[in-house]
Structure formats: structure tokens, C-alpha cells
Design a protein around this motif. Structure first.
Motif, PDB file in Angstrom:
ATOM      1  N   ASP A  83      11.239 -18.681  -6.931  1.00  8.96           N
ATOM      2  CA  ASP A  83      10.137 -19.631  -7.115  1.00  8.96           C
ATOM      3  C   ASP A  83       8.866 -19.031  -6.508  1.00  8.96           C
ATOM      4  O   ASP A  83       8.405 -19.448  -5.446  1.00  8.96           O
ATOM      5  CB  ASP A  83      10.468 -20.966  -6.438  1.00  8.96           C
ATOM      6  CG  ASP A  83       9.326 -21.977  -6.576  1.00  8.96           C
ATOM      7  OD1 ASP A  83       8.477 -21.806  -7.487  1.00  8.96           O
ATOM      8  OD2 ASP A  83       9.271 -22.918  -5.761  1.00  8.96           O
ATOM      9  N   SER A 105       5.801 -19.358  -6.508  1.00 12.98           N
ATOM     10  CA  SER A 105       4.607 -20.185  -6.721  1.00 12.98           C
ATOM     11  C   SER A 105       3.677 -20.068  -5.524  1.00 12.98           C
ATOM     12  O   SER A 105       4.074 -19.642  -4.427  1.00 12.98           O
ATOM     13  CB  SER A 105       5.008 -21.649  -6.903  1.00 12.98           C
ATOM     14  OG  SER A 105       5.616 -22.154  -5.722  1.00 12.98           O
ATOM     15  N   LEU A 106       2.431 -20.456  -5.723  1.00  7.57           N
ATOM     16  CA  LEU A 106       1.459 -20.425  -4.638  1.00  7.57           C
ATOM     17  C   LEU A 106       1.853 -21.383  -3.522  1.00  7.57           C
ATOM     18  O   LEU A 106       1.727 -21.063  -2.329  1.00  7.57           O
ATOM     19  CB  LEU A 106       0.075 -20.777  -5.180  1.00  7.57           C
ATOM     20  CG  LEU A 106      -1.086 -20.751  -4.167  1.00  7.57           C
ATOM     21  CD1 LEU A 106      -1.180 -19.405  -3.479  1.00  7.57           C
ATOM     22  CD2 LEU A 106      -2.392 -21.106  -4.873  1.00  7.57           C
ATOM     23  N   GLU A 107       2.350 -22.542  -3.872  1.00  6.31           N
ATOM     24  CA  GLU A 107       2.779 -23.522  -2.864  1.00  6.31           C
ATOM     25  C   GLU A 107       3.918 -22.956  -2.018  1.00  6.31           C
ATOM     26  O   GLU A 107       3.913 -23.073  -0.792  1.00  6.31           O
ATOM     27  CB  GLU A 107       3.221 -24.814  -3.549  1.00  6.31           C
ATOM     28  CG  GLU A 107       3.679 -25.898  -2.570  1.00  6.31           C
ATOM     29  CD  GLU A 107       4.154 -27.152  -3.275  1.00  6.31           C
ATOM     30  OE1 GLU A 107       4.475 -28.136  -2.574  1.00  6.31           O
ATOM     31  OE2 GLU A 107       4.203 -27.153  -4.528  1.00  6.31           O
ATOM     32  N   ASN A 108       4.885 -22.337  -2.681  1.00  6.00           N
ATOM     33  CA  ASN A 108       6.010 -21.757  -1.962  1.00  6.00           C
ATOM     34  C   ASN A 108       5.563 -20.578  -1.109  1.00  6.00           C
ATOM     35  O   ASN A 108       6.077 -20.353  -0.006  1.00  6.00           O
ATOM     36  CB  ASN A 108       7.095 -21.321  -2.958  1.00  6.00           C
ATOM     37  CG  ASN A 108       8.443 -21.110  -2.289  1.00  6.00           C
ATOM     38  OD1 ASN A 108       8.706 -21.659  -1.216  1.00  6.00           O
ATOM     39  ND2 ASN A 108       9.293 -20.327  -2.919  1.00  6.00           N
ATOM     40  N   TYR A 109       4.607 -19.814  -1.616  1.00  7.58           N
ATOM     41  CA  TYR A 109       4.082 -18.668  -0.859  1.00  7.58           C
ATOM     42  C   TYR A 109       3.491 -19.130   0.475  1.00  7.58           C
ATOM     43  O   TYR A 109       3.765 -18.555   1.531  1.00  7.58           O
ATOM     44  CB  TYR A 109       3.015 -17.956  -1.685  1.00  7.58           C
ATOM     45  CG  TYR A 109       2.355 -16.809  -0.966  1.00  7.58           C
ATOM     46  CD1 TYR A 109       2.922 -15.539  -0.949  1.00  7.58           C
ATOM     47  CD2 TYR A 109       1.138 -16.988  -0.297  1.00  7.58           C
ATOM     48  CE1 TYR A 109       2.309 -14.485  -0.288  1.00  7.58           C
ATOM     49  CE2 TYR A 109       0.519 -15.943   0.374  1.00  7.58           C
ATOM     50  CZ  TYR A 109       1.108 -14.696   0.371  1.00  7.58           C
ATOM     51  OH  TYR A 109       0.508 -13.658   1.047  1.00  7.58           O
ATOM     52  N   PRO A 147       1.474 -14.787  -6.672  1.00  8.85           N
ATOM     53  CA  PRO A 147       1.087 -15.983  -7.445  1.00  8.85           C
ATOM     54  C   PRO A 147      -0.427 -16.155  -7.551  1.00  8.85           C
ATOM     55  O   PRO A 147      -0.898 -17.145  -8.096  1.00  8.85           O
ATOM     56  CB  PRO A 147       1.715 -17.127  -6.646  1.00  8.85           C
ATOM     57  CG  PRO A 147       1.774 -16.615  -5.244  1.00  8.85           C
ATOM     58  CD  PRO A 147       2.033 -15.144  -5.348  1.00  8.85           C
TER      59      PRO A 147
END
Length: 321
Positions: A199, A201-205, A279
Motif C-alpha cells: 500500500d 500511498s501517501l497516507e501510509n508513507y 507516492p
């Protein structure tokens, strides 16, 4: 002002002495390089001081430091000696197959680890007697201006502490020759099987814990500036002094890190580390070789610069795997 008659009384060896002391910043080490006694070096410096009307070098507990006047003279003296060496060398042209020289290249480890693998086999093929030394070269920490961040590289090139530099910056003064070796961007590196790869994603990063490569231990890097522009932030749980050490850490932890794509492609698999696309855009830049133009009169250095450029254009021209 010194007239033409006075010039006959100037010993060219004093300029060589000046150059060596500028490089070594130590009378004893300079004496060893010149096969002279320390007292002879001190005597020569005394003659230089009288000739140039300046102390030139000031004693410290660790050696000597140049005065402002000596620093100003470093580049002109280097240019004079380079021209003299070029004239003398013209009697016996540089032959890489017979040369026993050592060249000093300054570069960040993320760059030297990329250009050395294709460069060294060619050096051994064309010039088996030539040796290479690598100096770890990094921008000044916390300096927002790239020009000022790499000014130490400019000083080391002009003082001949290194023969050429390889840096991710090309806007050097016009007195330098700049050639692009290869182009680079960044990926997110982590151990194989990391949850972020599933995943990215920017949020996960932003939710992950991060490793930052920083010689000074500064946890804020260029990634944080990019995130701040989006009103985002991350936690930097660890800083390490170089990229290769960072691979070993990434292999054994859940940390992730922004790494040069080519560096990851060439070295990460040995550590069980993989890279995935970021991301968000982390930038694209050129790795350039930087050499004072006057130094290119040295046929040996010109050969090395050309070889470095050729290996970069061939072995590193294709996109990394």
C-alpha cells in the motif's frame, strides 16, 4: 611592483612549496612529500612571505592555516603550476597504459557506489597502473542554497585536495568544466515483504517510521520540505551517516527511506532490500563531474574525466532495473 628583472630571482619551487603546504596544512607532512627537512620548508615559507608581503600560513596546534591572501593565491598558483606541468609533460605525452598515477575523486557515497562499478574495470583495462582514491563529499548540512551547500567542493577542487568531484549539482562558476555522467531520481527503499510495498500511498508513507541519511545527524531532509508544502510530516526515527550502512539497517528493521534509484538497483538486493516508486514526486537530477578548466590541461586528468563520462553514458545510460 616586481619588474621583469626581479622575476629572474624567483624560485619556481617556492610555488610548488606553497601548493603542497596549502594541501597538507602541516609543515612536517609537507616536508615528507617534498623530501625536505621541516626547517627547509620553514625557510622556504619565509622566503615566500618576504616575496609576497603576507604571513601566508599561521601556526595552530594541529598545523597551519592559510591567511585570506594565501587562499586568494591558491587558484592562480594552481593555474601557473598546471601550465608549467603541461609544458613539461608535453615532452612525454600521458600514456594511461604506462602511468602509475593516483587520482582523487570526491563524491557522496550514493554516487561513488554507482559510478565506480562500471569505471574500475575500464581503468584496469586501459590503465592497470593507475589507482583511485575516493573522498566522501557532502553538502553543508542545513544550507538551503545549493551553490553555498557545495562551496566546500569548490574550495577542495581549487586547492587540489581532489582532482575532480561528482555531485548532484551543476551550476558551478564558469571556471569549472561540468559534464553529466548519469541521471538519477529516488525510490522508497525497505526490506523485502514490507507492508508499505502493498500500500504505497501517501497516507501510509507518512504513517511509517523513516530512516534519513545525514552525515551530521540532521533529521530534516529534502523529503520533509516536499511534505511540508503539502502540510504533511513524517517521523524520522533514525539517521545514519551513509547510504551503504543504511541498507544494512533497512534490511533488519521496518524503517523505510528515500534512496537513489540506481543505487538501490545496483546494491540493495544483496541486503534483501527493495525499492518502490514514491507516492509523490521526489525530483529528478543529474550527477555531474566537476573539474577546474585549467586542470584539464593535465592530459592524465582529461583522460580520467573522459573515461568517467564514457562509462556513465554506456553502462549507466539505460534506466535502472
Amino acid at each position: 611592483m616586481m619588474n621583469q628583472t626581479d622575476l629572474f630571482r624567483v624560485d619556481l619551487n617556492l610555488l610548488v612549496l606553497f601548493e603542497v603546504v596549502m594541501e597538507e596544512r602541516h609543515v612536517g607532512r609537507s616536508a615528507e612529500r617534498l623530501s625536505l627537512s621541516p626547517s627547509a620548508v620553514s625557510h622556504g615559507l619565509g622566503r615566500l612571505r618576504s616575496l609576497l608581503g603576507d604571513p601566508l600560513f599561521l601556526k595552530t596546534p594541529r598545523g597551519v592555516v592559510p591567511t585570506d591572501r594565501a587562499t586568494e593565491l591558491a587558484a592562480p598558483v594552481a593555474e601557473i603550476l598546471a601550465r608549467v606541468r603541461s609544458v613539461i609533460a608535453s615532452a612525454e605525452p600521458f600514456d594511461p597504459s604506462r602511468s602509475m598515477r593516483r587520482f582523487v575523486i570526491g563524491a557522496p557515497d550514493g554516487a561513488s557506489s554507482v559510478f565506480l562499478p562500471p569505471l574500475l574495470p575500464q581503468v584496469r583495462l586501459e590503465a592497470p597502473g593507475i589507482d583511485i582514491s575516493i573522498r566522501q563529499l557532502l553538502p553543508r548540512p542545513g544550507e538551503p542554497s545549493p551553490t553555498l551547500a557545495w562551496r566546500d567542493a569548490i574550495a577542495e577542487l581549487e586547492s587540489r585536495m581532489m582532482d575532480l568531484a561528482v555531485v548532484p549539482f551543476g551550476d558551478f562558476p564558469v571556471r569549472f568544466a561540468v559534464d553529466t555522467i548519469y541521471e538519477e531520481d529516488f525510490v522508497i527503499a525497505m526490506h523485502a515483504g514490507h507492508s508499505f510495498a502493498k500500500d504505497p500511498s501517501l497516507e501510509n508513507y507518512c504513517a511509517m517510521q523513516h530512516l534519513v541519511v545525514s552525515s551530521a545527524g540532521d533529521p530534516k531532509g529534502f523529503v520533509d520540505k516536499v511534505l511540508a508544502e503539502r502540510a504533511l510530516s513524517r517521523r524520522v526515527a533514525l539517521t545514519v551517516p551513509n547510504f551503504m550502512f543504511g541498507l544494512a539497517v533497512l534490511a533488519e528493521t521496518d524503517l523505510i527511506s528515500a534512496y537513489p534509484r540506481r543505487f538501490v538497483a545496483m546494491h540493495a538486493s544483496r541486503f534483501g532490500v527493495v525499492g518502490v516508486d514514491a507516492p509523490f514526486l521526489l525530483g529528478h537530477f543529474k550527477m555531474n563531474s566537476i573539474v577546474p578548466k585549467v586542470a584539464m590541461m593535465d592530459a592524465g586528468l582529461a583522460w580520467l574525466v573522459g573515461l568517467l563520462k564514457r562509462t556513465g553514458q554506456s553502462a549507466l545510460a539505460a534506466p535502472p532495473g
